[in-house]
Design an enzyme around this catalytic site. Structure first.
Site, short mmCIF file in Angstrom:
data_model
loop_
_atom_site.label_atom_id
_atom_site.label_comp_id
_atom_site.label_asym_id
_atom_site.label_seq_id
_atom_site.Cartn_x
_atom_site.Cartn_y
_atom_site.Cartn_z
N PHE A 1 -55.29 -26.61 36.64
CA PHE A 1 -54.41 -25.33 37.23
C PHE A 1 -54.25 -25.59 38.80
O PHE A 1 -53.59 -24.50 39.20
CB PHE A 1 -55.53 -24.09 37.01
CG PHE A 1 -55.77 -23.82 35.55
CD1 PHE A 1 -54.92 -23.92 34.61
CD2 PHE A 1 -57.17 -23.46 35.24
CE1 PHE A 1 -55.20 -23.70 33.19
CE2 PHE A 1 -57.27 -23.41 33.92
CZ PHE A 1 -56.20 -23.42 32.91
N SER B 1 -42.32 -22.89 53.87
CA SER B 1 -42.13 -22.61 52.48
C SER B 1 -42.45 -21.19 52.23
O SER B 1 -43.68 -20.96 52.45
CB SER B 1 -43.06 -23.68 51.55
OG SER B 1 -43.03 -23.25 50.26
N GLU C 1 -54.45 -18.87 41.65
CA GLU C 1 -54.80 -20.31 42.17
C GLU C 1 -54.09 -20.63 43.36
O GLU C 1 -54.70 -21.35 44.22
CB GLU C 1 -54.62 -21.42 40.89
CG GLU C 1 -55.70 -21.38 39.90
CD GLU C 1 -55.39 -20.32 38.93
OE1 GLU C 1 -54.19 -19.72 38.92
OE2 GLU C 1 -56.21 -20.19 37.96
C1 LIG Z 1 -40.21 -20.99 48.85
C2 LIG Z 1 -38.83 -20.95 49.60
N1 LIG Z 1 -37.81 -20.85 48.85
C3 LIG Z 1 -36.72 -20.86 49.46
C4 LIG Z 1 -36.41 -21.12 51.05
C5 LIG Z 1 -35.20 -21.36 51.66
N2 LIG Z 1 -34.99 -20.04 52.51
C6 LIG Z 1 -35.25 -20.25 53.80
S1 LIG Z 1 -35.02 -18.58 54.45
C7 LIG Z 1 -34.58 -17.80 53.14
C8 LIG Z 1 -34.25 -16.41 53.21
C9 LIG Z 1 -35.29 -15.75 53.77
O1 LIG Z 1 -35.16 -14.12 53.49
P1 LIG Z 1 -36.22 -13.18 54.21
O2 LIG Z 1 -37.62 -13.32 53.73
O3 LIG Z 1 -35.63 -11.82 54.17
O4 LIG Z 1 -36.14 -13.71 55.65
P2 LIG Z 1 -35.00 -13.25 56.70
O5 LIG Z 1 -34.47 -14.40 57.26
O6 LIG Z 1 -33.97 -12.42 56.42
O7 LIG Z 1 -35.83 -12.59 57.85
C10 LIG Z 1 -34.69 -18.65 52.00
C11 LIG Z 1 -34.00 -18.33 50.56
C12 LIG Z 1 -37.69 -21.57 51.41
N3 LIG Z 1 -37.78 -21.70 52.84
N4 LIG Z 1 -38.93 -21.38 50.93
#
Ligand SMILES: Cc1ncc(C[n+]2csc(CCOP(=O)(O)OP(=O)(O)O)c2C)c(N)n1
Ligand SMILES: *[C@@H]1O[C@H](CO)[C@@H](O)[C@H](O)[C@H]1NC(C)=O
Ligand SMILES: *[C@@H]1O[C@H](CO)[C@@H](O)[C@H](O)[C@H]1NC(C)=O
Length: 609
Positions: free
Chosen positions: A374, A105, A348
């Site tokens: 909270f 996450s 928090e």
């Molecule tokens: C809180 C959260 N929101 C959405 C996702 C879904 N998600 C997984 S990877 C990603 C993109 C991540 O981009 P970045 O941080 O730039 O990592 P990169 O793969 O480009 O290195 C998303 C939206 C998640 N894992 N956690």
């Protein structure tokens, strides 16, 4: 590191999951693990070793690849990635010895890393450092910036964040694209030393990572997503996608040709052994509570007193709060043990991550407090704490409408539901000073996420100081030989139930009153046994919304019983300001409402005959 880079890269492509997110950090990971970090690869949780947190947890394959390079993981195991019988899950989890906190996450790794760095600098006073790798997409999470502010405020010069600025997120580019100087300015504005590097240059990375540090340091690494796989480099549409078979084979052939086939293994530098051994076993109170029956005290205050007392005899007990210490009474701990109190300010989500970070590798017994309500904004952090197998204790004060005049924004009315749903949780709901002190002591020795719900009003002490309390053991606080209804309340409503019992006695109606002490696990045995003595008649009354609270917990505890009749009393809509007495009345959870409900239950069962 140059050699390792190629191997790591090779393994990532082999594993073929989130390949583009892994490839952008192959150099960074190789330099960190085979040049910068000091650790013992054969013993990943060694207390002296540098810590690493992969905040962009979806790049798990690259983490597994470096641990295969260290020799800790078998290369053949990598091919079991994501299989049901392998420890190599889709995202990092602590069943892997080299993972301290689960990630996946996004936006939570840096807060946990801050908790580890704070522990290293101020509690352990040891020389290990903490490294955290973040994606640029996750830099949009507010929790990242809560952690950034925390790190500079506490001058965590043992903390390094590496920002993988590969321009792309999942479905869109990250908002700042490749503007590394904007990331640098933001980090600097938050009090960090921020250095821009070419994230694919092993030379540049080794150089900046060897510099002495006087502040938390951000390495703003400009990288290319999918680097090394020409067809997908810097292209949208490849996030989280395995490469097509032919493409993967082509890339692998190409990399294989670059692997120098030497048998030379690189070993990381060994850490300085200066972290003190810590034992968190048997964190006990040296004496019984010192309250007198009938004395009045709010459970929130009893919490602060208990925590200060526990800290007096156990030097690894630490307390966190989010600028509410004179409401939750964690202030009483701070007054006695200022060096073990961490003010987390009004952040928090970060506070929960700090707690998780402080608790890693069993360094501290952590208690974090704020208003119960909270914690709702940190629910994702709480859920991840369970996945992290974290042992943390949280205290939520100001539960329910009984806080009165402050109104609904300050009232915890969902917290029991929220904490009950956490798989590793224990939910304490003490109703007097003695049981609150016992809850604090039990929580300190109970694994998982412990939650203690405390109340604002002063209530009378119900228990003798030598009363024994256990997790999952309810108390029968009022009973005669001929009771008609079992009433279950907790906190203020337990005291209302006791008042109702006195009122009903005048009408020659006897009720049995039960204090569950823990809502999870709930003592179904005691509840069922006593409810049978009242012909299955149960009334629950709680200062919480109907959904997921005490009443629903009791209903599921008696689900298999035949002939039981459970009537639930709880808060059924958004409250308002008023005196506690007025609000308990309006929401139908006061003594009068209980008296009426008992009468009604008895008259309807008489009619049924
Ligand atoms: C809180 C959260 N929101 C959405 C996702 C879904 N998600 C997984 S990877 C990603 C993109 C991540 O981009 P970045 O941080 O730039 O990592 P990169 O793969 O480009 O290195 C998303 C939206 C998640 N894992 N956690
Ligand atoms: C907490 O302390 C501050 C500063 O002393 C004070 O102004 C405030 O009223 C206190 N709040 C509570 C709830 O006691
Ligand atoms: C109810 O009965 C089922 C089936 O026997 C059992 O699995 C379950 O644990 C029981 N639930 C409770 C709360 O006793």
């Amino acid at each position: 590191a140059e050699h390792v880079k190629v191997c790591v890269f090779y393994l990532c492509v082999c594993m073929c999951h989130h390949p583009t997110s892994c490839c952008s950090v192959a150099e960074i990971m190789s330099v960190l693990f085979f040049h910068t970090m000091k650790y013992r690869p054969e013993e990943p949780r060694n207390i002296n070793s540098d810590r690493f947190v992969l905040s962009k947890g979806h790049a798990a394959p690259v983490l597994y690849a470096v641990w295969a390079e260290t020799g800790y993981l078998k290369e053949s195991e990598l091919l079991n990635l994501r299989k049901v019988d392998s420890i190599l899950e889709g995202h990092p989890v602590p069943k892997q010895q080299f993972v301290d906190v689960a990630t996946g996450s996004l936006g939570q790794g840096l807060g946990a890393a801050c908790g580890m760095a704070y522990t290293g600098k101020y509690f352990d006073k040891a020389s290990y450092s903490v490294y955290c790798l973040l994606g640029d997409g996750e830099m949009s999470e507010g929790s990242v910036w809560e952690a950034m502010a925390f790190a500079s405020y506490y001058q965590l010069d043992n903390l390094v964040a590496i920002l993988d600025i590969n321009r792309l997120g999942q479905s869109d580019p990250a908002p700042l694209q490749h503007h590394v100087e904007k990331y640098q300015k933001r980090c600097e504005a938050f009090g960090w030393n921020a250095i821009i590097v070419d994230g694919h240059s092993v030379d540049e990375l080794t150089k900046v990572l060897s510099q002495p540090r006087h502040q938390p340091t951000a390495i703003v690494a400009k990288t290319i997503k999918g680097k090394g796989i020409p067809a997908v480099e810097d292209k949208m549409g490849w996030h989280g996608k395995p490469l097509p078979k032919e493409m993967a084979e082509g890339v692998l052939k190409d990399i294989q040709a670059r692997i120098i086939n030497s048998n030379k293994r690189l070993y990381p530098a060994t850490p300085t052994e200066d972290a003190p051994p810590v034992s968190l076993r048997n964190v006990r109170m040296p004496s019984a509570p010192s309250y007198k029956l009938g004395e009045k005290i709010a459970t929130r205050k009893a919490y602060g007193m208990a925590l200060a007392k526990l800290g007096r005899y156990n030097e690894h007990v630490v307390a966190l709060d989010g600028d509410t210490k004179n409401s939750t009474f964690s202030e009483l701990f701070k007054n006695e043990h200022p060096e073990r109190y961490v003010e987390c300010y009004i952040a928090e989500q970060n506070m929960v991550s700090i707690a998780v970070g402080c608790a890693t590798r069993d360094r501290n017994v952590v208690f974090a407090s704020t208003f119960a309500t909270f914690f709702t904004r940190a629910y994702d952090q709480l859920r991840m704490a369970a996945i992290s197998e974290s042992n943390i204790n949280l205290c939520g004060s100001h539960c329910g409408v009984s806080i009165g005049e402050d109104g609904p924004s300050q009232m915890g009315l969902e917290d029991i539901a929220m904490f009950r749903a956490i798989p590793t949780s224990t939910v304490f709901y003490p109703s007097d000073g003695v049981s609150t002190e016992k809850a604090v002591e039990l929580a300190a020795n109970t694994k998982g996420v412990c939650f203690i719900r405390t109340s604002r009003p002063e209530n009378t002490v119900l228990y003798n100081s030598n009363e024994d309390f256990h997790v999952g053991q309810a108390k029968v606080v009022y009973k005669t030989n001929d009771d008609h209804v079992t009433v279950i309340g907790a906190g203020v409503t337990l005291h209302e139930a006791l008042a109702a019992a006195e009122m009903l006695k005048k009408e020659r109606i006897n009720i049995r009153v039960i204090d569950p002490f823990t809502i999870k696990p709930l003592d179904s045995k005691t509840i069922v046994e006593h409810a049978k003595a009242t012909r299955g008649r149960i009334i629950t009354v709680e200062d919480h919304y109907y959904e997921g609270g005490l009443g629903e917990a009791v209903c599921s505890a008696v689900v298999n019983e035949t002939g039981f009749n459970v009537h639930r009393m709880a808060v059924d809509h958004v409250p308002r300001s008023g005196t506690p007495t007025e609000l308990l009345k309006i929401f139908g959870i006061d003594r009068d409402a209980i008296v009426q409900a008992v009468r009604k239950m008895l008259s309807s069962s008489a009619n049924a005959k």
